[in-house]
Every structure is written in C-alpha cells, then in structure tokens.
Motif scaffolding. Structure first.
Motif: not given
Length: 603
Positions: A248-258, A263-273
C-alpha cells in the motif's frame, strides 16, 4: 535482480565492542544517564548471524542476530533479547558502499557487552523480508511482532525475557508489539512516534507532515539491503523486493481518509482506528510491559509522547530532550536503555521505578540546569499567562501581543493565503520533521522585549476569531523566539482546519485540559464566508526559556511548506481575517513557570 542489491552474502562475523569492566569496589549509582556498579561489561566481542524466520502464514522475515562472543565464538549462555522491527532495512550498504547498522544508530549495540542478544527484523514487505505491506503498521505487522517475540523467547541462547525498542516508524512497531500481549514481552522503548494515529498524521484535520512523502525505492522497497547468510547470490532478496511493490502506498493511504472515521478506499476498513496505538490501550495495560517513552520538543511526536504517558497505567517513564527527530544530543541514551532493560529483563533492583517518572530538558536553560524531573505533565507549578492580539498587522507589518486587552479595539487584520510559501534558506522538504521559518508569512503579533527570562513549559493555547472568503481554510500557528538582531526560531507550532474547529468530549482519561477536535465527518462545520468563527487549538508542548531582551512572536498563516496538499486548496486562495475587537478577542495563553515580564506597549 535489481542492480543496487548486493550479491555478496554477509557471512557470520565477530567484531570487537567497546569494553569497560567496572572495578569490584565501584560504588553503585543509578539515575538518568548514569549507571555504575550494577551491570558489568563482561564481553568485548560479538558474533552476527542472519536467517529467515517463517511466519504462520508462510511469509519469511529476514532477521539479523548479534550475540556476545569470546575468542571468536558466540558465548554458550542464555541472555535477554532486545530487538527492532524496521521497514528501513535491518542492514544495508549506502551510496558510499559502507555498511549501515540501524542498531548502532538506535544506541542498542552496547547492550551486547552487558550480556544481551540484540536483533533486527525487516518488516514484511520491506528490506529482505518477503510479502507486501498492507497499510502502515496494521494488525498483520503486529501479529508478526508477536510471532517474532515468541520465536526469540524459544531460542537456546535466550532467557525468554524479550524487549523491543525503536524510534520513528520503529517506535510505532515497538508500541504495536505490546498491543499483541506476547507472553514473553517484558519491556518496550518507543521513541519519537505516535500514539493516536489520526491525531498525529492529520493533526487538526490537516495531513501535512512527513507521512505524505512519496515512496523511496531504496529505504522503502529494499534496494541495497544485505541478504541473509543462506542467500549467497542475493536471489532471495531480489525476489522479496519484487513483492514489495504490491504494498500500500503510504501517501495515497492517508490522502484517502480525510476524517477519523473514514473507511480506506485502498483497504476497505476504517484504518485510522486499526493503525492507532491508542485503540489498544487496554491490551497494552494488560500486557504489563514496562515502558520507556522518549521524545524531543523539536519534533512532531512531542504531543504524542505526553499523551501516551498520561493515558497508560503500566510502569512507565517519559524522557523529553530538546532536539529533533530521534536525536539524543549529548545524553548517553545507551546507558539509559541499559538501566531500563536491566530492570525489566534482568530484574535488577537499580531504583528505576523509585525515581521521578518524567525527565526533561529545557531549551536555552543555564549550563548545569538543563535537566529537570517531575511527577506530572503538564507541570503543576506552571501558570497561564494570557496575551491579547491587537494592533494593525499585515504581511511584513507586525501587530501587538500584549498582556492587557485594548478596551476600545475595533481592529481586524487580513491577508491572502500564500499557497507557495518558501523556507528561508535551503531546506530538504522530503522529510522535514519541524517547520522552517518563512519570511513575511501570514500575520504576526509580537510582545515587547522581555525584561527577564521567561520559562514557557507546557502546551501553549491559541484562541482565534477568524473569517474567510471561502467555506473552509487551513490555519497554521507558530510561536517564535525573536532575538534582538531579528533572528527568529520556532519554539512550537500547531494547525487546525477551520471545519474541524468543533470540540467534542475526549475519549482519553487525560487530555491535559486541551481542546479535543475529534475529526469525524459528522463533526465538520463549514465556515460561512465573511462570518467570524472561533478556533481554539493547542500548540505542541515545550519547555523553553525565552531570554531577556528577546520577544515572543505569534504568526498565523494559511499554508506551510511541508503541506504537500496545499496545491489542491481553493482557487483563488482565500483571504483570511483575524479579528481582535471587543466582540471577538483573539488570544494566546502561555504556560509559564515563574514570571513573564513583557511590558504592555506604550507603558
């Protein structure tokens, strides 16, 4: 095979360690940075081996193991193990062809001479380990830490008492190891890292720091990594690196969860938690591990260190230096690690738990008085000094910061946000962990010269009334120390997206009396263009002395050079207005130990 991957296997080797054997009559002394008479430096050599260890799902992780040695052979004894879990290559050759050992940079190699095994493990999807990284410090990585901890505990050279240490990302993997409650994990030493992932990466709702950097083919994917011994031609390392690109590209991961609950579009889970250490506070406490939290005031993770300390009940300490990211200055951190791990892994009664739990250094303190100890943070003896923003200010023209409000004030000041701020001087923005100075940036408000030294110790607070020509805006605040010659340095800083200004009940036992901006989608409050709105935000903690003759300056801006997302803001950029009239009093609160003696302008 990538051309930067070394083909030469790194065979088992024996090298000499710095050696010191204390005299039998040496008096015992144990305090921060000082340790005598408790732990003998028995060994002057070490032996290194490397291998793959297979996880329960079949993924192989690369491991380097360093054991105390005598006469060229590893000692046939059992020792406690301290290890690191790194995504940045457990060993690699740099551009000069020199071998880099992260255990040396983390001050852990000296443990070998005192009877420890130390080890480094490449996280899955990084270095010479196989697999692809899912997200960033996810549960898969945490489970790997559990399995590696128990693997180390079962080795014939291990006593079964295991510790984990690391700084930055490695500080995070250290925390996550504890969340899994491995039976043999006894102590962790996380440094300069986060506790609340969203509160760190997207502090104030603004993803504006190093986590947004693009991937680096070298450190992130594994080029230059040293293969394990059995990989004599480097083919396994090359195969492992080929798998890393699927991560998973890190910058895209964070950018997808404002927002915090996205829920992360890349991982399909609430990844901050999932990736936040704070989600597993109960597990860390149930693990019972001893914890040594270390950080620095001039680092993005300073607040996270104080937050973690205040919200766990494990045996723990907090160490705060005055330096930058993962730096320790002249402090003998290797000695402190030895004291800590001796206490928890060898059960040495060296007084560690009887000392004051917080040890911190004050910036600009007089020689010999740099370090202090305390039982709590924020400090019990700090009082709030209220300063009011006033006067006419514009880019290049400084307003007033005074201890008395102007009862007749009707002034408001405005500026147009500069989305292309430039650092003063040459700065590498790829991995900048502390903001740089920007000339004539936003609006500034300054005190008169101080007539005596002022000790600011705690979390400064800013209470702003702003309006904007747009329905949202980013607000960056910098507290600066201005010398008589005009030279300025940033003491601390904070940031808040205007739509995140709402304050919600904190989920933490101790949020240190600060405003909590949860950052969930339901909390968003757009601005009404032209209408004043109140923003309360805390700045990162500090312990700094502003010298007599210097001035305190508060600068408010709408963008920061480290904010990689600033080019996707409003077009044209908004005009922000700071209000400080009778109905909208904008203020700065400084936690001060002792007195704050800046006269009101005009006195």
């Amino acid at each position: 095979m990538p051309k930067n991957t070394p083909r030469l296997a790194w065979a088992a080797c024996v090298l000499l360690l710095p050696f010191h054997s204390p005299q039998a009559s040496e008096a015992k002394e144990s305090r921060p940075g000082v340790y005598r008479g408790y732990s003998e430096a028995r060994f002057s050599e070490w032996q290194k081996t490397s291998q793959y260890v297979t996880m329960s799902d079949g993924v192989k992780l690369a491991v380097d193991i360093y054991r105390p040695a005598e006469n060229g052979r590893a000692v046939d004894e059992k020792f406690p193990v301290v290890w690191i879990h790194t995504p940045y290559r457990r060993a690699y050759t740099d551009a000069k062809g020199e071998l880099v050992n992260p255990l040396e940079r983390l001050h852990l190699m000296p443990l070998l001479s005192h009877g420890y095994v130390v080890a480094a493990v490449d996280t899955r999807g990084r270095g010479a380990s196989f697999g692809a990284r899912r997200g960033f410090q996810d549960r898969t990585e945490a489970r790997d830490a559990y399995e590696m901890t128990e693997w180390f505990a079962k080795q014939p050279w291990s006593t079964g008492a295991i510790g984990v240490a690391g700084c930055s990302y490695l500080g995070g993997t250290t925390w996550h190891a504890a969340t899994m409650m491995a039976p043999h994990l006894r102590a962790i030493a996380p440094g300069c890292t986060d506790f609340d992932k969203y509160g760190f990466v997207s502090r104030g709702g603004i993803t504006a720091q190093f986590n947004t950097r693009p991937e680096n083919p070298g450190q992130d994917y594994g080029q230059g990594v040293v293969p394990v011994e059995s990989d004599t031609d480097g083919r396994q390392a090359a195969s492992a690196i080929a798998e890393h690109i699927k991560g998973t590209p890190m910058a895209e991961l964070w950018a997808g969860m404002s927002y915090r609950d996205d829920v992360s579009p890349l991982l399909r889970v609430p990844f901050w938690r999932e990736s936040s250490v704070a989600s597993y506070t109960k597990e860390i406490e149930r693990s019972g591990v001893g914890i040594f939290i270390w950080g620095n005031w001039l680092d993005e993770g300073s607040f996270e260190a104080t937050l973690a300390y205040n919200n766990l009940n494990n045996p723990r300490k907090l160490w705060m230096g005055e330096w930058g990211h993962c730096e320790v200055g002249d402090f003998p951190m290797a000695t402190e690690f030895l004291r800590f791990f001796d206490h928890f892994l060898k059960k040495v009664d060296n007084g560690w738990q009887r000392e004051a739990p917080i040890y911190y250094r004050t910036v600009n303190a007089p020689t010999g008085k740099e370090w202090s100890s305390t039982d709590q943070w924020p400090l019990a003896n700090a009082r709030n000094q209220l300063l009011h923003l006033g006067g006419s200010a514009s880019p290049g023209v400084t307003g007033r910061l005074t201890s008395k409000a102007d009862a007749t004030a009707t002034v408001s000041n405005e500026f147009t946000v500069n989305y292309d701020p430039k650092c003063s001087g040459k700065v590498d923005l790829y991995f900048l962990m502390w903001p740089c100075g920007v000339e004539q940036h936003g609006l500034s408000y300054t005190t008169p010269a101080l007539s005596a030294d002022a000790h600011i110790a705690g979390h400064p607070m800013v209470d702003l009334w702003i309006s904007s020509t747009t329905p949202d805006a980013d607000v960056f605040v910098y507290l600066e120390d201005v010398a008589p010659d005009g030279t300025a340095s940033i003491v601390t800083h904070g940031r808040l997206r205007a739509s995140h200004r709402g304050e919600q009940p904190t989920p933490y036992r101790n949020f240190m009396g600060l405003p909590y901006h949860r950052g969930e989608r339901q909390d968003a409050e757009p601005l009404i263009p032209g209408k004043p709105a109140r923003l309360r935000l805390d700045l990162l903690p500090t312990s700094t002395i502003i010298k007599a003759g210097h001035r305190v300056r508060l600068t408010v801006a709408g963008a920061d050079p480290r904010q990689r997302s600033r080019n996707v803001q409003f077009d044209p950029p908004p005009t922000l207005t700071i209000h400080h009239d009778r109905a909208h009093a904008s203020q700065l609160t400084l936690p001060v130990v002792g007195t704050f003696t800046a006269k009101v302008h005009g006195e």
